[in-house]
Design an enzyme around this catalytic site. Structure first.
Site, mmCIF file in Angstrom:
data_model
loop_
_atom_site.group_PDB
_atom_site.id
_atom_site.type_symbol
_atom_site.label_atom_id
_atom_site.label_comp_id
_atom_site.label_asym_id
_atom_site.label_seq_id
_atom_site.Cartn_x
_atom_site.Cartn_y
_atom_site.Cartn_z
ATOM 1 N N CYS A 122 0.807 -1.226 0.000
ATOM 2 C CA CYS A 122 0.000 0.000 0.000
ATOM 3 C C CYS A 122 0.840 1.275 0.000
ATOM 4 C CB CYS A 122 -0.949 -0.002 1.201
ATOM 5 S SG CYS A 122 -2.011 -1.461 1.272
ATOM 6 N N HIS A 255 -3.192 7.038 2.070
ATOM 7 C CA HIS A 255 -3.630 5.734 1.588
ATOM 8 C C HIS A 255 -5.024 5.473 2.145
ATOM 9 C CE1 HIS A 255 -4.110 1.548 0.916
ATOM 10 N NE2 HIS A 255 -3.860 1.191 2.151
ATOM 11 N N ASN A 285 -10.174 -0.315 -0.150
ATOM 12 C CA ASN A 285 -8.715 -0.245 -0.099
ATOM 13 C C ASN A 285 -8.165 -0.821 -1.399
ATOM 14 O OD1 ASN A 285 -5.970 -0.625 0.359
ATOM 15 N ND2 ASN A 285 -6.213 -1.399 2.431
#
Length: 328
Positions: A122, A255, A285
């Site tokens: 990520c 993020h 996500n």
């Protein structure tokens, strides 16, 4: 001679299939797994996510995002002399050839541009941006295409409601070019390999077969605790490096993992939530794609404008984390 780098174009792509919490809950219920819209939202802030169609690859989504970024930058693909692709779901098993090289082929770039993948989960986009910025500042490259693209739906265990409801697919891209004035003001990267087991896909390939699990595994509580602390620390590091204060930041683009982590980071920095760019509610996500996806959305809807200072930060498996301050 001093070189600087600046973001001159952004682009993104989301697969057409959008799956709401209600739809996902119904699919899981058919497998005997209970969840609900309210349960998912209360723990993550996620209301929907996009899933790639069967057969679609990370490179397919990356190419569309890249083309949009090139169009925004008023450039041709042949102007690019560096491609850095951040992904944890590459086109090929083992990660080679790199998905960046596949993207290069699909874009028709035949000028010998360097191309490579970066794996920091990520945090991948921040890692890729930092590498491209450094290479441009040395004078070695002029125009870099930086892409984050993921098909996480392929590595989700849809019998584990604690993880399968959180992730989605998508791609985001930026064109980073040599500039006479600073654009990337500061970057900082970190990793701590002692936490490799809290967010991972623990399987390996042996003799043509998967040994262990090919599904994503996450210790949510451990990730949450580390993330809030790491993001606050690295944000302050890049602010110090850039000679800025939190009040100088126009927008925070973190993020997009969990709305509670995002709110916690903004509060620790004493930034009003109005300065926080949020897409996790509709995208889920999307790992390395989440920051460039959110950045492109806010650029295109007019919130992020020329001259604005934007703090980008990510945290992910590895355990990795990093941040960058860019002036658009």
């Amino acid at each position: 001679m001093t070189f600087f780098s600046k973001i001159v174009g952004t682009g993104s792509y989301l697969p057409p299939r959008k799956v709401t919490n209600q739809e996902l809950a119904e699919e899981l219920a058919a497998k005997g797994i209970e969840t609900s819209h309210d349960w998912i939202v209360s723990r993550s802030g996620i209301e929907a996510r996009h899933y790639a169609e069967k057969g679609a690859l990370a490179s397919d989504m990356a190419v569309v995002a890249a083309q949009k970024a090139l169009e925004a930058a008023k450039m041709q693909a042949s102007d690019i002399d560096l491609i850095i692709m951040a992904t944890s779901t590459p086109d090929f098993l083992g990660g080679f050839p790199s998905t960046a090289c596949v993207v290069q082929r699909k874009l028709g770039i035949q000028n010998g541009a360097a191309a490579m993948d970066v794996q920091a989960v990520c945090t991948g986009f921040v890692y890729a941006l930092t590498l491209a910025d450094s290479l441009i500042k040395t004078g070695a490259h002029k125009n870099a295409l930086i892409i984050g693209a993921e098909v996480f739906s392929r590595i989700l265990n849809f019998e584990d409601r604690t993880t399968c409801v959180l992730f989605g697919d998508g791609a985001g891209a930026v064109v980073l070019s040599r500039s006479e004035t600073p654009g990337v003001l500061a970057t900082k990267l970190h990793a701590d390999g002692s936490y490799t087991d809290i967010l991972c896909v623990p399987g390996q390939v042996g003799q043509g077969a998967v040994e262990g699990s090919a599904y994503l595994h996450m210790d949510g509580q451990a990730v949450f605790k580390l993330a809030v602390t790491a993001l606050d620390k690295v944000a302050n590091e890049v602010l110090d490096m850039a000679g800025l204060k939190a009040t100088d930041i126009d927008w925070l683009v973190p993020h997009q993992a969990n709305i509670r982590i995002m709110h916690g980071t903004a509060k620790k920095m004493q930034l009003p939530l109005e300065k926080l760019i949020v897409t996790v509610d509709q995208h889920g996500n999307t790992s390395a794609a989440s920051i460039p996806l959110a950045l492109d959305l806010a650029v295109r809807d007019g919130r992020i404008q020329a001259g604005h200072k934007v703090l980008l930060e990510g945290v992910g498996g590895g355990f990795t984390w990093g941040a960058a301050i860019v002036q658009i």
